[in-house]
Design an enzyme around this catalytic site. Structure first.
Site, mmCIF file in Angstrom:
data_model
loop_
_atom_site.group_PDB
_atom_site.id
_atom_site.type_symbol
_atom_site.label_atom_id
_atom_site.label_comp_id
_atom_site.label_asym_id
_atom_site.label_seq_id
_atom_site.Cartn_x
_atom_site.Cartn_y
_atom_site.Cartn_z
ATOM 1 N N ASP A 120 -27.288 -45.288 11.011
ATOM 2 C CA ASP A 120 -26.306 -46.470 11.498
ATOM 3 C C ASP A 120 -26.154 -46.242 13.154
ATOM 4 O O ASP A 120 -26.328 -45.145 13.621
ATOM 5 C CB ASP A 120 -24.888 -46.527 11.107
ATOM 6 C CG ASP A 120 -24.936 -47.121 9.867
ATOM 7 O OD1 ASP A 120 -25.991 -47.417 9.055
ATOM 8 O OD2 ASP A 120 -23.940 -47.402 9.163
ATOM 9 N N HIS A 180 -26.143 -41.158 10.951
ATOM 10 C CA HIS A 180 -26.256 -41.798 12.363
ATOM 11 C C HIS A 180 -27.130 -41.133 13.026
ATOM 12 O O HIS A 180 -26.986 -40.066 13.668
ATOM 13 C CB HIS A 180 -24.660 -41.710 12.942
ATOM 14 C CG HIS A 180 -23.653 -42.354 12.138
ATOM 15 N ND1 HIS A 180 -23.016 -41.777 10.977
ATOM 16 C CD2 HIS A 180 -23.131 -43.749 12.236
ATOM 17 C CE1 HIS A 180 -21.925 -42.711 10.372
ATOM 18 N NE2 HIS A 180 -22.168 -44.059 10.923
HETATM 19 ZN ZN ZN Z 1 -21.488 -48.031 12.614
#
Ligand code: ZN
Length: 357
Positions: free
Chosen positions: A168, A309
């Site tokens: 993400d 991430h």
């Molecule tokens: Zn996010």
């Protein structure tokens, strides 16, 4: 039909024996072949989109092939899985007809058309059937005829365990390293990009797509969608779609609302499945490569969706370790949409945390 089942089996065997089945490192194509390469591209416009090439698009695809950045399989995938082609092949028999024309150089015979259409109607993913056609003697011959390196596409075994790595908030400065690692291991992942970063890393978006990975939607500016009106939610999603489509020829097909926050309005407006997660690595909090690795290996099981991430350097290092290690432990690394395809599908506006068998 039998030949292509064999071809599929061959792809599967190859992917088991040689984990590195992706051949995007290609032979250098001499400049004087660009005329032939252009003919190959123009042929794909006719056979997959039913129209003549536009100058800008044809020049772009031709340069990707001439530079060696893309293989014949990559480009055929780009055409056949583009929004424009998808819109024309909503039903499976139309898709099979395009495959015959583009990949085999002929119209589908009735027996072949019926077999492949029922194969797809039974729930086999289009990407797997495409992988089989790439491996056919006909497509191999077409690529040879135009002087293009054919390359390969991934084949996923529906009977073996699989998980979806998801990244993400990117793309970030090191996202391309993850993509290279995935590609060299015949693996894939889903990148839920935010529009602000997608604008800065359009080359990375194209690279993600060429590697057979998926691009998901994580809104333009990472906003909490539950605080927005329906029109503003729509704007957040469509802006990212436009950026991704401009860079790769294809919009996003899955949504991860920031923070996992969604409500009835978000669900109604999303226009695609909402993808949550079953393993939260908390990499953004620990910023520790080892803690991120441990959180995955300590609990991973078939059907998981793993949240990370790619904007954090320790996470990139963890991913570079986890990709081969998860494969060593028997997991196939697939995109979220592939995982859904093998495990009962996903519906627009519904939220999913995992896709178990
Ligand atoms: Zn996010």
């Amino acid at each position: 039909m039998r030949r292509f089942i064999k071809a599929l089996a061959a792809v599967m065997a190859a992917s088991i024996a040689f984990p590195v089945v992706f051949a995007s490192g290609v032979d250098v194509i001499a400049d004087d072949n660009s005329y032939n390469v252009r003919q190959f591209v123009e042929r794909l416009y006719r056979e997959t989109l039913g129209r003549e090439a536009d100058e800008e698009g044809a020049a772009d695809w031709t340069s990707r092939l001439v530079s060696g950045g893309s293989t014949g399989a990559d480009v055929a995938f780009g055409f056949i899985f583009s929004d424009e082609c998808r819109a024309q092949t909503a039903d499976n028999s139309a898709f099979v007809q395009v495959l015959y024309r583009a990949m085999l150089g002929r119209e589908a015979d009735e027996a072949g058309l019926n077999s492949w259409t029922s194969f797809l109607n039974a729930g086999h993913p289009r990407s797997n059937v495409f992988a089989g056609f790439v491996n056919s003697p006909e497509f191999t011959g077409i690529c040879a005829e135009y002087g293009i390196t054919r390359g390969n596409r991934r084949y996923v075994d529906p009977n073996r365990p699989m998980v979806a790595l998801t990244f993400d908030d990117g793309p970030g400065p090191r996202t391309a390293e993850i993509v290279s690692c995935l590609q060299s291991h015949g693996a894939a992942a889903t990148f839920f990009v935010v529009g602000m970063n997608a604008e800065r890393y359009t080359d990375t978006l194209a690279r993600i797509r060429r590697a057979g990975c998926e691009i998901g939607n994580h809104t333009y500016d990472h906003t909490n969608l539950t605080r927005l009106s329906a029109a503003d939610i729509q704007g957040e999603i469509s802006t990212v779609n436009d950026i991704v489509r401009a860079a790769t020829g294809m919009g996003t097909t899955v949504l991860r609302p920031p923070g996992g926050n969604h409500n009835e309005t978000v669900d109604a407006v999303a226009g695609m499945p909402l993808i949550m997660w079953s393993i939260d690595t908390r990499d953004w909090a620990t910023r520790s490569t080892q803690a991120t690795i441990n959180s995955v290996l300590g609990s991973v099981r078939d059907g998981d969706i793993i949240l990370m991430h790619d904007i954090y350097s320790p996470t990139v290092d963890a991913a570079l370790y986890l990709i081969p290690e998860l494969q060593n432990r028997g997991y196939q690394l697939v995109t979220v949409s592939e995982l859904a395809e093998y495990r009962g599908g996903a519906q627009s506006g519904c939220a999913y945390r995992s896709f178990r068998r």
